[in-house]
Write an enzyme that holds these catalytic residues in place. Structure first.
Site, mmCIF file in Angstrom:
data_model
loop_
_atom_site.group_PDB
_atom_site.id
_atom_site.type_symbol
_atom_site.label_atom_id
_atom_site.label_comp_id
_atom_site.label_asym_id
_atom_site.label_seq_id
_atom_site.Cartn_x
_atom_site.Cartn_y
_atom_site.Cartn_z
ATOM 1 N N GLY A 175 0.671 -5.179 0.951
ATOM 2 C CA GLY A 175 -0.533 -5.052 0.367
ATOM 3 C C GLY A 175 -0.460 -5.603 -1.141
ATOM 4 O O GLY A 175 -1.366 -6.197 -1.719
ATOM 5 N N ALA A 203 0.843 -1.216 -0.041
ATOM 6 C CA ALA A 203 0.217 0.087 -0.044
ATOM 7 C C ALA A 203 0.874 1.384 0.011
ATOM 8 O O ALA A 203 1.943 0.957 0.419
ATOM 9 C CB ALA A 203 -0.970 -0.102 1.242
#
Ligand code: HXC
Length: 259
Positions: free
Chosen positions: A110, A67
């Site tokens: 992520g 992320a």
């Protein structure tokens, strides 16, 4: 989707839809905007009957390094709760078309969770899988603690999540996290080849097969087998089942129509 945006690149080749993550300067860090565009692209492919398999690729250097840390660094718990960015990841799980992740280089945080949300992972020999969130004072938040543990077992998942250790492609293959490992020159071509192979199979049975395999992660054995039996019977309503079995009897190649 904004046609001017280049956070992702989207194209189709025959019955295969290809989405390429395209933030090379930040190793394809998954910003909120990128995730929105990615999910919309996946949903669009999923609604298109011509697209039978989706390939999700990064670059040779990075599938995705996680992320976007910049999106989160200053956030309060209330900001995170209100934004609820991770809820949108559930929409990827709703995609019925099989998704193959083509992974090379960094596949972290992520990024690793995104690859694990896909149905198969074709990795280049340079791929590195990891959940290094612990080094940022957090833990995985998009399914990593659950999917990684189901994929490789508790004991190795603990090391990756608590110590932040990376796994090489060959280790990940041995642990059951990836479908196959090929050279870094070949990873995308191999993912596309596998996608074309699956796209040549009867599309409804392929989607139902995906659904049934995913049920194995959610249901008890008895419930899973009952689910399988029901959807197995339902495939006898398809023209593709009649075609597949006739073609076998007639010793010819089946022509599947997705009906
Ligand atoms: C924002 C990132 C980034 C990220 C890399 N970059 N990862 N930016 N978010 N996750 C940026 C760097 O800041 C840098 O920008 C550029 O990409 C190149 O990275 P370098 O660090 O210079 O490259 P290198 O030395 O080769 O190291 C590669 C790396 C390292 C080992 C992958 O970048 C790294 O540790 N990245 C963070 C990995 C991580 O912690 N991921 C988990 C994120 S949290 P500049 O401008 O300096 O050139 C997460 C939570 C998930 O994913 C929750 C659910 C979604």
């Amino acid at each position: 989707m904004n046609p001017m945006s280049e956070l992702i690149l989207v194209k189709t080749e025959g019955h295969v839809g290809l989405v390429t993550l395209n933030r090379p300067k930040v190793l394809n860090a998954l910003s909120i905007e990128l995730m929105d565009e990615l999910i919309e692209a996946l949903e669009r492919f999923d609604e298109d009957d011509e697209v039978r398999v989706i390939v999700l690729a990064g670059s040779e250097r990075a599938f995705a390094a996680g992320a976007d840390i910049g999106d989160m660094a200053e956030a309060s718990v209330l900001d995170m709760y209100r934004r609820n960015n991770l809820a949108r990841w559930n929409r990827i799980k709703q995609v019925r078309t099989p998704i193959i992740a083509a992974v090379s280089g960094f596949c972290l945080g992520g990024g690793c969770e995104l690859a694990m949300t896909c149905d198969m992972i074709v990795a280049s020999e340079s791929a590195q899988f990891g959940q290094p969130e612990i080094n940022l004072g957090i833990i995985p938040g998009a399914g990593g603690t659950q999917r990684l543990t189901k994929a490789i077992g508790k004991y190795r998942a603990m090391e990756m999540i608590l110590a932040g250790r990376f796994m090489s492609a060959s280790e990940a293959y041995d642990a059951g996290l990836v479908t196959k490992v090929v050279s870094k020159e070949q990873f995308l071509a191999e993912a596309m080849r596998l996608a074309r192979e699956i796209a040549s199979r009867p599309p409804i049975a392929v989607k139902i097969g995906k659904e049934a395999v995913l049920k194995a992660q959610e249901l008890s054995l008895t419930e899973g087998i009952e689910f399988e039996r029901r959807v197995f019977y339902s495939l006898f309503a398809t023209e593709d089942q009649k075609e597949g079995m006739s073609a076998f009897a007639e010793k010819r190649k089946a022509e599947f129509k997705g009906k």
